[in-house]
Structure formats: C-alpha cells, structure tokens
Design an enzyme around this catalytic site. Sequence first.
Site, PDB file in Angstrom:
ATOM      1  N   GLU A 150      13.287  -4.523 -69.955  1.00  0.00           N
ATOM      2  CA  GLU A 150      13.306  -6.022 -69.565  1.00  0.00           C
ATOM      3  C   GLU A 150      13.028  -6.129 -67.930  1.00  0.00           C
ATOM      4  OE1 GLU A 150      16.619  -9.523 -68.535  1.00  0.00           O
ATOM      5  OE2 GLU A 150      17.328  -7.481 -69.346  1.00  0.00           O
ATOM      6  N   ASP A 216      23.897   1.563 -55.550  1.00  0.00           N
ATOM      7  CA  ASP A 216      23.686   0.710 -54.598  1.00  0.00           C
ATOM      8  C   ASP A 216      24.544   0.770 -53.213  1.00  0.00           C
ATOM      9  OD1 ASP A 216      22.880  -1.529 -53.075  1.00  0.00           O
ATOM     10  OD2 ASP A 216      23.657  -3.122 -54.452  1.00  0.00           O
ATOM     11  N   ASP A 218      25.289  -0.714 -49.674  1.00  0.00           N
ATOM     12  CA  ASP A 218      24.913  -1.944 -48.641  1.00  0.00           C
ATOM     13  C   ASP A 218      25.809  -1.826 -47.475  1.00  0.00           C
ATOM     14  OD1 ASP A 218      24.811  -4.305 -47.548  1.00  0.00           O
ATOM     15  OD2 ASP A 218      23.902  -5.059 -49.593  1.00  0.00           O
TER      16      ASP A 218
END
Length: 519
Positions: A150, A216, A218
Amino acid sequence: MSSPHEMEHEMEIELPDGPATLNAKSHDTLGEEVLQEEVEKMETELESKKATPEVEVKKEEKKLDEMFDDDEFMDQDDAELLELERQANEQAMKKEEEQVEIKTEPSAPKPTYADDDLMLAYYSRLFPFRLLTSWLSHSPLPTPSFHNREFAFTLQNDAYLRYLSYRTSDDLRKDILRLNPSRFEIGPVYTLNPRERKAMRNNAKFKPIEKELVFDIDLTDYDPVRTCCDKANICHKCWMFITMAIKVIDVALREDFGFEHILWIYSGRRGAHAWVCDRKARLLDDQKRRAITSYLEIVKGGAQSNKHVNVRRPLHPHIARSLEILKPLFKEHILEAQDPWGASSTPHLSKLLPDAGLVSALTKKWESAARDSVQKWTDIDTVAKSGVSRSLDTKALRDAKQDVILEYMYPRLDANVSIHLNHLLKSPFVVHPGTGRVCVPIETERAEEFDPLAVPRVSELLKEIDEYEGVEAREGEVVQDWEKTGLRPYVEYFRRFVNGLMKDEMKGKREREGDSMEF
C-alpha cells in the site's frame, strides 16, 4: 542458469530512474511541459465521461497517524477531479473571506521550500524510484511484496489518497508525476492487491501480512529535557538526542534480536525513522511488534510525573549496555550543552534524589550561590560524602543517578508507530514540505557526523543540476542527475544497503527451498 556469484553481480547493476532525455532540460521547462500534458489529459478524459462520479475530498483536519484506520479516503480513480475540486474550494474560501471582517493583523507568509514546480522537477529528475522498488521487493525485479504494497499520497491541496498499489517502478513514477504529491507514505503488504479492497471490503482474506518493523524518534518528545529548542525547532545541540537514540536502539536490535538490515532515515525536520528490513522482522505480527517495542521503551510517565524511569535492579543487560553508551556523553551533551538544572529547574532534580537529608543540604547550597548543572551534579556526590545524612543509602543514590541519566538521554519512542502492522510511514527520499530537505539515509556507523542542517534542500539540488550541465562529461559517460548533486552520497549508501538486503534475501530463499526438498 546463472551461478550465485553471477546473480549477485547482476543485482548490483545500476538502473536509471528516469528517461535520459530529461538530462538535457532545465527543471523549470520540464515542470511546465509535464503540467501542461496532465491538464490536457484531464480535460480530454472529463469530456469523454457521460456522468461525473461523486467525489469526496476530505481535508486533513487531524494528524495522519490518526487517520490510518479510516475508510473515508479517495481512490486513485477519483484523482482526476481533484483539480476541479480544489478550484471550487478556493473560490468558496475567497467568497467567504470577502464576507467576514478580519480583525487580526495578517501574519507574514511562511517560506515555501517545496512548491508544486519544485516537487514535480524533483520527482522527474532525482527521486530513485527503481532503487526504492528493489528495496521494497527485496529483489532486482518487482515481487508481490511490491505489487500488494500500500502507498498513500498527500496531495498539494491536502487531500489524502490511500490503498494505492503498483506493478512496477515506472507505474509508481508515472502516477507520482501525474498527481505530484507533497509527500507519500509506505504501508504494509496485503494478502491481495489493495486496489481490489472495495470488492472484498467485508472479506477477511484482505489483511496486512508483512511490513518492515519501524521506529519513530521525534525531538518534540524531548521537550521536557531539552532547553535549547522546542516544538519543531532543532539545532546541533539537541540533535544529539537523536544521535544517542540511534546508537542505543541500533545496537539493541542487532545484538539482542539478531536483525542485520536496519535503515535509518532522517525525517526531514526534527527526527529519524528506523526501518528493520530483515525477513523475520517483516513477518512479525502486532503482538510481537508490541513486545519488542516494550522491551526498548523505558522512559514513561506523563507530564505531571516526577520520575519517568523506574527500572529493576540488577539492571537488565540491555539497560546496563545503554548506560555504558550514554554515560560518557552525559557531561558534554546534557550538563554542558543543555544545562537543564538552572535555578528554576533545580526542584525537579531534587525530586529525583532518594534521601530527604541530602536534598535539604543540597537545596541550601544551591540557594546560597548560583551553580550550573555541571557543578550541581558534582555537588550531589560531594555533599553525600560529607555525612550530612546518616540515613543515606549510597546504593539508592547510585541507582537514582543512573535513572537521571536514562531519563535525560535514553531514546523516547512513539510506540504506536511500531506496534501496528498496518501503520504507514513516510517514504525515504521524499521532501519535507516545511523545510524543503530530503529524507535521506543516516549511516549508522557515522551517526555522530550526520548534520540535519546540512541536508540539501530540493531547490539547491535542482540548481546543482543546472550548474553541473555546464561541465563537459567524459566521452561515453552516462551521469544520472542525482550524481550531479549533493544527493549522491545518500543514494549510494542506500544502494549499498539495498544490494546487501537483496543478497541475503536470495541466500535465504535458496536455503528455504533446499530445506523444503528434504524428505
């Protein structure tokens, strides 16, 4: 049939990412031509339709991470009407603004580092589509891992398209040139082609089965402990939090879980993403992804919590190893660079210490004279050794100081990104629209040398192409556009990573096929 050595050599053959004719054109001319072709194509197709399908363009009013499980997204079949919808929205907004009295002073326009024309030129000339396809296929040629993968596009008008899929890198490239997204994300591999989901919306056979294990990190999650910047702002001082996180997480993934193919990508502004590409990582279900994430996550607690680290003693080998990595960097990058315990921050440090008598003595000392963080950290041991508290447990004090180091330096993960198989993550080499910087790979072995503020912007890269074309190339030499720019070392590193992944994938496939033939 080719020998294994010959097959490995074939995988290292460089494939161009765009037609050679593009090299002779400037990016401005190219952008106008491609846009004009797309406008004419859309007008012709619209005239040929007898009925106009209904289109629902949903503005991205919430974070993309919160929208991933929604079904109210547009299909690619509707994309040709987006321009008409955008124009209608602009007219409606303009009319509404004329009817409303604006009382506030207009704010200064934000700089645009990656406008429509720049993005179209970047995708046309620089984006490594074929290398990206090989990475997602784990093969020189597209495989079902790519066909059933996808993709999701964020368009220039903030419309968000999901469940896109492609047969080849050329198909992906053509669609990106046609739609010119501001960015795009990569999702999981499904049991069936995502384009066919509507025909099987209630069919349990349509489900995600494979995706890289991702992490992830951040810098906004470090706002409680960094003092130099906050929110989306970064500098070299606070980027060290990302560098330290890469060091800790990477070694844990390799030594504790046996993963080998770990790709770190700069997010384009204030963070980094890890893609664990080993086959055994790609096939993990949500439960196992959650277990690995929990293993790595130790900094917890809300904003009102006094203590964010509570680890058992004796320390787990992973935490003990992490401390050995972080302790030598604590003085320089935390105490000196961040100076987190100025006068207003001292109470928080006091709450992290275990003995009331010690805390009282330290508080008096720090209130009597100005002390920086280096001095206050030294004061803890000096005052403790002076005997001000007979009840002081030296082991508890040592543990508390270790917890302080972990709280300020240990990686802070966004767990939701890692634990869900169907989560999408921004593709490598896309451009961050807020900074114009490319999401380039970070070499793990040289993580300390990576400078996020030196990562090239798309406008700079296109300028470098134009300047390079004034230099005469050697006879017979074919130079890709990315080789003419500051993007070159990042693409070359990515190519080496992909080649290594494909070689191991082929080796594993031969071993699995050999095992299946045993009786």
